[in-house]
Design a protein around this motif. Sequence first.
Motif, short mmCIF file in Angstrom:
data_model
loop_
_atom_site.label_atom_id
_atom_site.label_comp_id
_atom_site.label_asym_id
_atom_site.label_seq_id
_atom_site.Cartn_x
_atom_site.Cartn_y
_atom_site.Cartn_z
N PHE A 132 0.82 -1.21 0.00
CA PHE A 132 0.00 0.00 0.00
C PHE A 132 0.86 1.26 0.00
N TYR A 133 1.81 1.36 0.93
CA TYR A 133 2.55 2.60 1.09
C TYR A 133 3.82 2.68 0.23
N TYR A 134 4.50 1.58 0.02
CA TYR A 134 5.74 1.62 -0.74
C TYR A 134 5.51 1.38 -2.24
N GLU A 135 4.57 0.50 -2.55
CA GLU A 135 4.33 0.16 -3.95
C GLU A 135 3.12 0.88 -4.55
N ASP A 136 2.42 1.65 -3.75
CA ASP A 136 1.28 2.46 -4.20
C ASP A 136 0.19 1.64 -4.88
N LEU A 137 -0.04 0.43 -4.42
CA LEU A 137 -1.14 -0.36 -4.95
C LEU A 137 -2.41 0.04 -4.22
N SER A 138 -3.52 0.01 -4.92
CA SER A 138 -4.80 0.32 -4.29
C SER A 138 -5.25 -0.87 -3.44
N ILE A 139 -6.23 -0.63 -2.60
CA ILE A 139 -6.76 -1.70 -1.76
C ILE A 139 -7.31 -2.82 -2.65
N LYS A 140 -7.97 -2.45 -3.72
CA LYS A 140 -8.51 -3.44 -4.66
C LYS A 140 -7.39 -4.27 -5.29
N ILE A 148 -7.39 -12.02 -1.17
CA ILE A 148 -8.26 -11.81 -0.02
C ILE A 148 -9.26 -10.70 -0.36
N SER A 149 -10.23 -10.49 0.49
CA SER A 149 -11.23 -9.45 0.24
C SER A 149 -10.65 -8.07 0.51
N GLU A 150 -11.31 -7.05 -0.04
CA GLU A 150 -10.89 -5.67 0.20
C GLU A 150 -11.05 -5.34 1.69
N GLY A 151 -12.09 -5.87 2.31
CA GLY A 151 -12.28 -5.65 3.74
C GLY A 151 -11.14 -6.22 4.57
N ALA A 152 -10.63 -7.37 4.15
CA ALA A 152 -9.49 -7.98 4.86
C ALA A 152 -8.24 -7.12 4.70
N VAL A 153 -8.07 -6.53 3.52
CA VAL A 153 -6.92 -5.65 3.30
C VAL A 153 -7.04 -4.43 4.21
N ARG A 154 -8.22 -3.83 4.25
CA ARG A 154 -8.44 -2.67 5.13
C ARG A 154 -8.17 -3.04 6.59
N ALA A 155 -8.63 -4.21 6.99
CA ALA A 155 -8.43 -4.65 8.37
C ALA A 155 -6.94 -4.83 8.67
N ARG A 156 -6.20 -5.42 7.73
CA ARG A 156 -4.76 -5.61 7.94
C ARG A 156 -4.04 -4.27 8.02
N LEU A 157 -4.41 -3.35 7.14
CA LEU A 157 -3.79 -2.02 7.18
C LEU A 157 -4.10 -1.31 8.49
N HIS A 158 -5.34 -1.40 8.94
CA HIS A 158 -5.74 -0.77 10.20
C HIS A 158 -4.96 -1.36 11.37
N ARG A 159 -4.89 -2.68 11.40
CA ARG A 159 -4.17 -3.36 12.49
C ARG A 159 -2.69 -3.01 12.47
N ALA A 160 -2.10 -3.00 11.27
CA ALA A 160 -0.68 -2.68 11.14
C ALA A 160 -0.40 -1.24 11.59
N ARG A 161 -1.25 -0.32 11.19
CA ARG A 161 -1.07 1.09 11.61
C ARG A 161 -1.16 1.21 13.12
N ARG A 162 -2.12 0.50 13.72
CA ARG A 162 -2.28 0.55 15.17
C ARG A 162 -1.03 0.00 15.86
N LEU A 163 -0.51 -1.12 15.38
CA LEU A 163 0.68 -1.72 15.99
C LEU A 163 1.90 -0.82 15.81
N LEU A 164 2.02 -0.20 14.65
CA LEU A 164 3.13 0.73 14.43
C LEU A 164 3.02 1.93 15.36
N PHE A 165 1.80 2.44 15.51
CA PHE A 165 1.58 3.56 16.43
C PHE A 165 1.98 3.17 17.85
N GLU A 166 1.61 1.96 18.26
CA GLU A 166 1.94 1.50 19.61
C GLU A 166 3.44 1.37 19.82
N GLN A 167 4.18 1.06 18.75
CA GLN A 167 5.63 0.98 18.85
C GLN A 167 6.27 2.36 18.88
N ILE A 168 5.71 3.27 18.11
CA ILE A 168 6.32 4.60 17.95
C ILE A 168 5.92 5.56 19.06
#
Length: 180
Positions: A132-140, A148-168
């Motif tokens: 998403f962020y480095y290769e600029d691919l859309s969620i679709k 996987i579904s677009e919803g699963a991609v959104r969920a993974r991105l949300h979870r990853a952002r939250r975990l990164l925030f918790e580390q930073i």
Amino acid sequence: MENELDIRKAQRGDHEAFTRLFRQLEAQLYRVAKTILVQDEDCADALQETTLKVYKGLTSLKQPKFFKTWVIRILINECNQLLRMRERTVTVAEVPEETDVSYVHFDNSGAVDLQSCINRLDESLRLAIVLFYYEDLSIKQIAGVLGISEGAVRARLHRARRLLFEQIQPVREEGLANEQ
């Protein structure tokens, strides 16, 4: 579009067009492979196999606009295949000691190495972030690449952002406290 012209040429057997296409994607493909495999030697193997499979299967690509996502999907499959093969051949003596990734040590400089934080994420989350962020691919597109579904991609991105925030966040707060 120039890339589509090169893709069509490559499909007709133009080796120079094929080489141009892969040179344009080389850095992106390496980043994706590194996200999954970590070791440079494994990345090189996966990239070599991907290049060969894309070359052999290029005539089967119906829509040139999907070339990049098609190649990334092949690369991810190759990386996963390498991991499966390695999994079968690892002996107990070769297994490194487990490290506790829940404990993150940063020095007091307040600097955060975002890439190392990303590398601590689970592979599925790390891959979603990189695509998403480095290769600029859309969620679709990511959904198509990962199967996987677009919803699963959104969920993974949300979870990853939250975990990164918790580390930073603790590092940012520590840095602010040191400045006062």
